[in-house]
Design a protein around this motif. Structure first.
Motif, PDB file in Angstrom:
ATOM      1  N   GLU A   1       0.832  -1.205   0.000  1.00 28.13           N
ATOM      2  CA  GLU A   1       0.000   0.000   0.000  1.00 28.13           C
ATOM      3  C   GLU A   1       0.867   1.257   0.000  1.00 28.13           C
ATOM      4  O   GLU A   1       0.566   2.228  -0.693  1.00 28.13           O
TER       5      GLU A   1
ATOM      6  N   LYS B   1       2.277   1.756  -3.433  1.00 30.82           N
ATOM      7  CA  LYS B   1       1.234   2.298  -4.321  1.00 30.82           C
ATOM      8  C   LYS B   1       1.070   3.791  -4.102  1.00 30.82           C
ATOM      9  O   LYS B   1       0.950   4.562  -5.063  1.00 30.82           O
ATOM     10  N   GLN B   2       1.054   4.207  -2.826  1.00 30.46           N
ATOM     11  CA  GLN B   2       0.905   5.631  -2.522  1.00 30.46           C
ATOM     12  C   GLN B   2       2.086   6.426  -3.052  1.00 30.46           C
ATOM     13  O   GLN B   2       1.920   7.520  -3.592  1.00 30.46           O
TER      14      GLN B   2
ATOM     15  N   ALA C   1       3.882   5.712  -5.654  1.00 29.39           N
ATOM     16  CA  ALA C   1       3.720   5.795  -7.112  1.00 29.39           C
ATOM     17  C   ALA C   1       2.718   6.885  -7.467  1.00 29.39           C
ATOM     18  O   ALA C   1       2.901   7.618  -8.447  1.00 29.39           O
ATOM     19  N   ILE C   2       1.674   6.994  -6.671  1.00 31.62           N
ATOM     20  CA  ILE C   2       0.673   8.053  -6.900  1.00 31.62           C
ATOM     21  C   ILE C   2       1.325   9.422  -6.711  1.00 31.62           C
ATOM     22  O   ILE C   2       1.147  10.323  -7.534  1.00 31.62           O
ATOM     23  N   TYR C   3       2.099   9.580  -5.623  1.00 32.75           N
ATOM     24  CA  TYR C   3       2.791  10.861  -5.391  1.00 32.75           C
ATOM     25  C   TYR C   3       3.700  11.207  -6.563  1.00 32.75           C
ATOM     26  O   TYR C   3       3.763  12.354  -6.993  1.00 32.75           O
TER      27      TYR C   3
ATOM     28  N   ALA D   1       3.448  10.517  -9.641  1.00 31.02           N
ATOM     29  CA  ALA D   1       2.735  10.856 -10.873  1.00 31.02           C
ATOM     30  C   ALA D   1       1.898  12.130 -10.758  1.00 31.02           C
ATOM     31  O   ALA D   1       1.342  12.590 -11.757  1.00 31.02           O
ATOM     32  N   MET D   2       1.810  12.714  -9.585  1.00 29.88           N
ATOM     33  CA  MET D   2       0.928  13.869  -9.380  1.00 29.88           C
ATOM     34  C   MET D   2       1.446  15.125 -10.066  1.00 29.88           C
ATOM     35  O   MET D   2       2.648  15.396 -10.080  1.00 29.88           O
TER      36      MET D   2
ATOM     37  N   GLU E   1      -2.362  18.796  -8.475  1.00 30.61           N
ATOM     38  CA  GLU E   1      -2.784  17.711  -7.582  1.00 30.61           C
ATOM     39  C   GLU E   1      -2.024  17.767  -6.254  1.00 30.61           C
ATOM     40  O   GLU E   1      -2.608  17.526  -5.194  1.00 30.61           O
TER      41      GLU E   1
ATOM     42  N   ASP F   1       0.650  14.870   3.842  1.00 31.05           N
ATOM     43  CA  ASP F   1       0.814  14.136   2.591  1.00 31.05           C
ATOM     44  C   ASP F   1       1.712  14.889   1.607  1.00 31.05           C
ATOM     45  O   ASP F   1       2.498  14.272   0.879  1.00 31.05           O
TER      46      ASP F   1
ATOM     47  N   ALA G   1       5.017  13.444   0.019  1.00 27.61           N
ATOM     48  CA  ALA G   1       5.238  13.452  -1.432  1.00 27.61           C
ATOM     49  C   ALA G   1       6.560  14.134  -1.773  1.00 27.61           C
ATOM     50  O   ALA G   1       7.323  13.642  -2.612  1.00 27.61           O
TER      51      ALA G   1
END
Length: 186
Positions: A23, A26-27, A29-31, A33-34, A38, A46, A50
């Protein structure tokens, strides 16, 4: 509790930790790509996570997986704004967890010691900077050689420093404000 039950609990704990790590990855990876827009919507906590992750990623891309040198060397590849956030993220963690300043000077993060004062000034944490730099001057701490710090003579002063540091407004607020002012660099 029997041996079988203990083994079951160990496998359960391992699965829990593995899931938590997945998890977390995954988080991250999200950071990564932001977009700037975003990032601006993230909570302070957060956003700083990031920023720290993006700093780690940038250092790995620039220096490779097998970085040589110290973390202070690694941040040299970052823009000064992100280097300041990363440096202070590490410093503040040491101040708030464990034994504060003594722990900071005793572990690997001590390599950040020469840059902490400037980073604190950069993010506008003047009270923190004055406390830190005042301590270094008063106790003649050589930030390039902290092998013998703290000494028995400075133990009480370190405890006082830690207490004063923890009484200041949280550094996270300064870092988050500074990060928001420099989103395009993150």
């Amino acid at each position: 509790m029997g041996l079988f039950q203990k083994i079951k609990e160990l496998f359960s704990a391992k699965a829990f930790i593995q899931k938590a790590m997945e998890e977390y990855d995954k988080q991250l990876a999200i950071y990564a790509a932001m977009s700037t827009e975003e990032l601006a919507t993230l909570s302070d906590e957060d956003l700083l996570s990031a920023a720290a992750h993006r700093a780690e990623k940038a250092m790995t891309e620039a220096l490779g997986e097998d970085r040589s040198g110290t973390p202070a060397d690694w941040v040299q590849v970052l823009p000064k704004e992100i280097a300041a956030i990363y440096t202070l993220w590490e410093f503040d963690a040491e101040m708030l967890l464990g034994e504060g300043l003594a722990e900071f000077f005793e572990d690997d993060n001590r390599c950040f010691a020469p840059t902490v004062g400037n980073a604190l000034a950069l993010v506008g944490a003047e009270e923190h900077r004055a406390l830190y730099e005042g301590f270094l001057i008063e106790h003649q701490v050589d930030v390039y050689n902290t092998a013998h710090f703290p000494s028995p003579a400075t133990e009480a002063a370190v405890l006082t420093f830690n207490k004063r540091y923890r009484a200041l407004p949280p550094l996270e607020g300064f870092l988050a404000r500074y990060a928001r002012e420099n989103l395009e660099k993150i």
